[in-house]
Design a protein around this motif. Structure first.
Motif, PDB file in Angstrom:
ATOM      1  N   PHE A 191      93.124-101.925 -20.728  1.00 61.07           N
ATOM      2  CA  PHE A 191      93.779-102.922 -21.754  1.00 61.07           C
ATOM      3  C   PHE A 191      94.117-102.079 -22.840  1.00 61.07           C
ATOM      4  N   GLU A 192      95.417-102.252 -23.383  1.00 59.79           N
ATOM      5  CA  GLU A 192      95.839-101.626 -24.621  1.00 59.79           C
ATOM      6  C   GLU A 192      96.475-102.448 -25.859  1.00 59.79           C
ATOM      7  N   ILE A 252      93.159 -91.087 -22.301  1.00 61.46           N
ATOM      8  CA  ILE A 252      92.847 -91.835 -23.329  1.00 61.46           C
ATOM      9  C   ILE A 252      91.985 -91.588 -24.281  1.00 61.46           C
ATOM     10  N   PRO A 253      92.255 -91.827 -25.899  1.00 61.64           N
ATOM     11  CA  PRO A 253      91.566 -91.424 -26.715  1.00 61.64           C
ATOM     12  C   PRO A 253      90.410 -92.192 -26.903  1.00 61.64           C
ATOM     13  N   MET A 254      89.413 -91.540 -27.446  1.00 65.82           N
ATOM     14  CA  MET A 254      88.032 -92.319 -27.148  1.00 65.82           C
ATOM     15  C   MET A 254      87.274 -91.939 -28.520  1.00 65.82           C
ATOM     16  N   ARG A 294      81.533-103.825 -16.680  1.00 66.07           N
ATOM     17  CA  ARG A 294      81.821-102.324 -16.269  1.00 66.07           C
ATOM     18  C   ARG A 294      83.339-102.159 -17.292  1.00 66.07           C
ATOM     19  N   PHE A 295      83.513-102.940 -17.976  1.00 61.89           N
ATOM     20  CA  PHE A 295      84.816-102.867 -18.895  1.00 61.89           C
ATOM     21  C   PHE A 295      84.062-102.139 -20.335  1.00 61.89           C
ATOM     22  N   LEU A 296      84.781-101.264 -20.683  1.00 61.73           N
ATOM     23  CA  LEU A 296      84.178-100.336 -21.823  1.00 61.73           C
ATOM     24  C   LEU A 296      85.189-100.277 -23.022  1.00 61.73           C
ATOM     25  N   VAL A 300      88.743 -99.904 -20.920  1.00 57.62           N
ATOM     26  CA  VAL A 300      88.880 -99.330 -19.922  1.00 57.62           C
ATOM     27  C   VAL A 300      87.711 -99.446 -18.884  1.00 57.62           C
ATOM     28  N   ASP A 301      88.172 -99.650 -17.594  1.00 57.20           N
ATOM     29  CA  ASP A 301      87.457 -99.958 -16.433  1.00 57.20           C
ATOM     30  C   ASP A 301      86.606 -98.568 -16.145  1.00 57.20           C
TER      31      ASP A 301
END
Lengths: 235, 582
Positions: free
Chosen positions: A148-149, A217-219, A181-183, A191-192
């Motif tokens: 998701f974004e 993806i940035p974290m 599991r989604f973070l 993210v999954d």
């Protein structure tokens, strides 16, 4: 916050209203009661609200179309029903909670607390997200979602097959109902984690996740630490 | 199955009866059959057709006498004209010279007689007389060896001279020629057969009785058991007589008992079918047959009429059952054929040995036993399923009323009222308690008085009035409040009426009325409501659990005799239950 109570029996609706007021006190900006299915659909079309308390059986009719409409919107939905057998279905559609009738004050308070609790991902059985498109509700299987974004007021969903969909729910609200599991890896990304191939420390305080389809993806540092801990545990 | 039976109904039944009638009469009129005896091929030959004349003349023994003017009679339909001396004559063609002794045997010939072969007196049975006191009855079974010297390899004339002062008439007799010589009049295997057959009949009878006692007193078992008794009795009696050479002189009581036992067996056969196929007015049928049987055994004539009546009646009974699709009716038709076959064969003049009759009787009773057993099984199945259904309905009733969400929603309302209007909460709880008390009292009933049902409806409306914060009223028209109705039917319909009729806070009216016409009772339930206008125009509403419950209750109480209609009429929701009376 703005609350709507969709309940056909006047006495019960009043009782819910009274309980909400006594639990949430001054947090409530407005609270409204709607009695019938038609009124409810019209109301949801017009008003912006934060929380919907929904009875699934209005006048003996099944309230699943209201449920689908409700969960596709930006607000959270809590089901209030005497039919506990509907709880499993309701959770699969991504409701925040299911409160059985008659409503206990403590039980309602727990449900309302969930609304404010954004830190922890709950034990969720969510299976579908409902996407509202031109007068129709489309079901997305949660298993098909990669990430998701955040995109303005809306949220972009990236699916396995590369398609994207837009949903009205914010990342903050989504993380409350999504399975564990989604973070939340970043302010703008969920993210999954089963899709994560690797993650790394780039430069300074920038971190990066590499997904299966070569997406980078940035974290944020918190997510990096969390992932690191979990990998250590596994090893 | 359906096609076969409907086909049977319409045409076959008619054709069969026509065919039977035709055969019976066609045979009766074609008497001039040439009887021959081929000693190399045949053991025996039955002498069925005779020329008859009343009166007496020695010339009539002669083979040259022309008896064309004499009347022709059949051994099953013979009544001598008046009392006195009578003559019977018949010719038998002998195909080969008689190298083995030939015997002439008679059975159930009621009169004392003399036998002439080609003009010569060869044997006497009893003593002929000119009045009753001078007459002496002979043996019922008689045998005489035909002197070889008198036989010719051509037509041989057999003449019987008899007198009937003691016994006026005996409608049947048997005369046959055979080549079997044995010491006793009867062969050992014949005696053995009598014994075995009587033992089988007794066993069947006992089995039937045991099944009757152990099988819940199922009446057809008893009738089956009784049906096997007369043949057992006859055969045992015959065996004893033949074995100990106790052969009595001809007497009426003995033959009457013999006939009566057949008629009794037939009567039990009929009763068996009446019971197994649940024919209405059984006692009338049975009574009728007792009369018919007594009549025939008293007048001791009309064996044809009896056989025809009995056969057609049985056939009609079986065809009726086939039309009603009674289980086992087709098998019963087979039983009918097998039961009557030997009698019909004899009737049409075919030669049969008595074992045919015995075997056919045994096969028939086996078929009947099979039908009875299957019937019991079917009944057991039906009883079990209706029991299951009653249980299911009871559970359904409890589920309908003590549905968790009904209770939970009501409790929610009580909870809400407790805060604002404690008195109303009190009344609501009372109404709820009243409804539940009543439901638990009637839950296992199949029918309750209408009064109780209306009371239940009123409690329910009261609860609903509190819950929906509106007044709901039930207006009951003039009706018999003690009339039995299946429980919770109106209650369920009223509950259904709620779901699509009223807005919250909207007053609601229900009307119930009852009309009685000649053969039906009609209950009409109506209600108003502002939401009704939103229903689809054709009034088609999805058949919910409520309607299903009502339908199965109606079917339980009035199987096949009810109708349920519902829909919009004059801006009202209307449900009509029609109960037809037989």
């Amino acid at each position: 916050m703005n609350i709507v109570i969709i309940e056909d029996e006047p006495l019960i609706a009043e009782d819910i209203q009274r309980l909400c007021k006594s639990i949430l006190e001054e947090k409530i900006k407005s609270i409204q009661i709607v009695h019938s299915k038609e009124d409810a659909l019209a109301f949801l079309e017009r008003r912006t609200i934060d929380l919907c308390l929904l009875d699934l059986n209005l006048k003996g009719e099944s309230g699943y179309d209201i449920l689908k409409t409700a969960v596709s919107r930006s607000f959270h939905t809590i089901i209030i029903s005497a039919h506990v057998e509907q709880a499993i279905d309701a959770f699969e559609y991504g409701v925040l909670d299911f409160v059985p009738k008659p409503i206990g004050r403590l039980r309602l308070k727990q449900a309302l607390d969930k609304f404010f609790d954004v830190t922890e991902t709950q034990k969720s059985t969510l299976k579908y997200l409902v996407v509202h498109k031109k007068n129709m509700n489309q079901l997305l299987s949660v298993d098909d979602i990669v990430l998701f974004e955040a995109e303005g007021y809306l949220t972009k969903i990236l699916l396995n097959d590369g398609r994207t969909e837009l949903i009205e729910k914010s990342l903050n609200r989504l993380i409350q109902i999504l399975p564990a599991r989604f973070l939340r890896v970043h302010r703008s990304f969920i993210v999954d984690r089963t899709h994560i191939v690797s993650f790394r420390h780039k430069v300074g305080s920038t971190y990066e996740v590499l997904l299966q389809n070569d997406l980078r993806i940035p974290m944020n540092p918190q997510a990096y630490k969390l992932l690191l801990q979990q990998t250590d545990k596994k090893e | 199955m359906k096609r076969i039976s409907s086909c049977w109904n319409n045409r076959m039944k008619f054709y069969l009866i026509v065919l039977l009638t035709f055969l019976m009469y066609a045979e009766a009129f074609s008497q001039e059959a040439r009887i021959g005896f081929d000693v190399q091929k045949q053991d025996e030959v039955h002498l069925i057709f005779w020329k008859y004349h009343a009166g007496d003349s020695t010339v009539w023994a002669s083979c040259h006498w022309n008896d064309d003017q004499w009347s022709t009679i059949n051994w099953d339909r013979f009544i001598p004209v008046g009392r006195g001396i009578h003559w019977l004559r018949t010719r038998v063609y002998l195909h080969h010279p008689a190298k083995v002794p030939i015997l002439l045997r008679t059975a159930i010939f009621a009169y004392p007689f003399e036998i002439y072969l080609n003009g010569t007196l060869i044997a006497k049975n009893g003593q002929l007389g000119s009045e009753s006191s001078k007459e002496r009855q002979g043996k019922t079974s008689f045998a005489a060896i035909l002197p070889e010297s008198l036989l010719v390899q051509d037509f041989n004339l057999f003449a019987i001279r008899f007198s009937n002062y003691t016994v006026e008439n005996q409608p049947t007799f048997r005369v046959r020629l055979d080549t079997k010589l044995y010491e006793n009049l009867y062969r050992p295997e014949f005696l053995f057969r009598q014994l075995v057959y009587s033992a089988i009949c007794l066993t069947c009878s006992l089995i039937g009785f045991a099944l009757f006692l152990g099988g819940g007193r199922f009446k057809p078992y008893l009738l089956f058991s009784l049906m096997c008794l007369p043949p057992f009795g006859i055969k045992l009696f015959q065996f004893i007589i033949y074995y100990f050479n106790l052969e009595p002189s001809y007497n009426v009581t003995y033959t009457m008992l013999y006939d009566l036992s057949f008629i009794l067996s037939d009567l039990f056969f009929i009763s068996f079918l009446l019971f197994i196929f649940v024919i209405p007015r059984k006692l009338v049928h049975i009574g009728g047959w007792i009369c018919v049987g007594m009549l025939f055994s008293l007048i001791r004539t009309g064996a044809t009429a009896y056989l025809f009546l009995f056969g057609s009646y049985l056939l009609a009974l079986i065809l009726y059952s086939m039309r009603a699709k009674k289980p086992g009716s087709i098998l019963a038709l087979a039983g009918w054929l097998i039961y009557l076959l030997p009698r019909l064969l004899v009737f049409f003049g075919f030669t049969i040995i008595s074992i045919h009759g015995e075997i056919s009787f045994l096969v028939t009773i086996l078929i009947l036993l099979f039908i009875a057993t299957r019937q019991v099984q079917e009944q057991e199945k039906g009883r079990r399923s209706s029991e299951l259904r009653a249980q299911r309905l009871e559970i359904e009733l409890l589920k309908r009323t003590i549905q968790p969400h009904f209770l939970l929603n009501t409790l929610s309302s009580v909870k809400s009222l407790l805060n604002r209007e404690p008195d109303e909460a009190d009344e609501l709880i009372e109404a709820l308690a009243n409804e539940f008390r009543m439901i638990s009292a009637i839950s296992s009933e199949h029918q309750i008085p209408l009064r109780q049902e209306l009371e239940l409806c009123r409690y329910h409306l009261k609860i609903m009035s509190y819950r929906w914060n509106a007044q709901y009223q039930l207006h009951a028209g003039q009706m018999d409040e003690e009339a039995p109705v299946p429980p919770l039917i109106l209650h369920t319909l009223i509950e259904n009426g709620f779901t699509h009729s009223f807005k919250p806070n909207e007053e609601g009216q229900f009307w119930i009325s009852c009309e009685k016409e000649n053969r039906l009772v009609r209950y009409t339930l109506k209600n108003n409501g502002s939401l009704l206008s939103k229903l689809p125009l054709d009034g088609q509403v999805e058949e919910g659990m409520g309607i299903k419950y009502v339908k199965s209750r109606l079917e339980e109480s009035y199987p096949g005799k009810w109708e349920l209609q519902y829909g919009m009429r004059d801006a009202m929701w209307e449900v009509i239950i029609t109960l037809h009376r037989r």
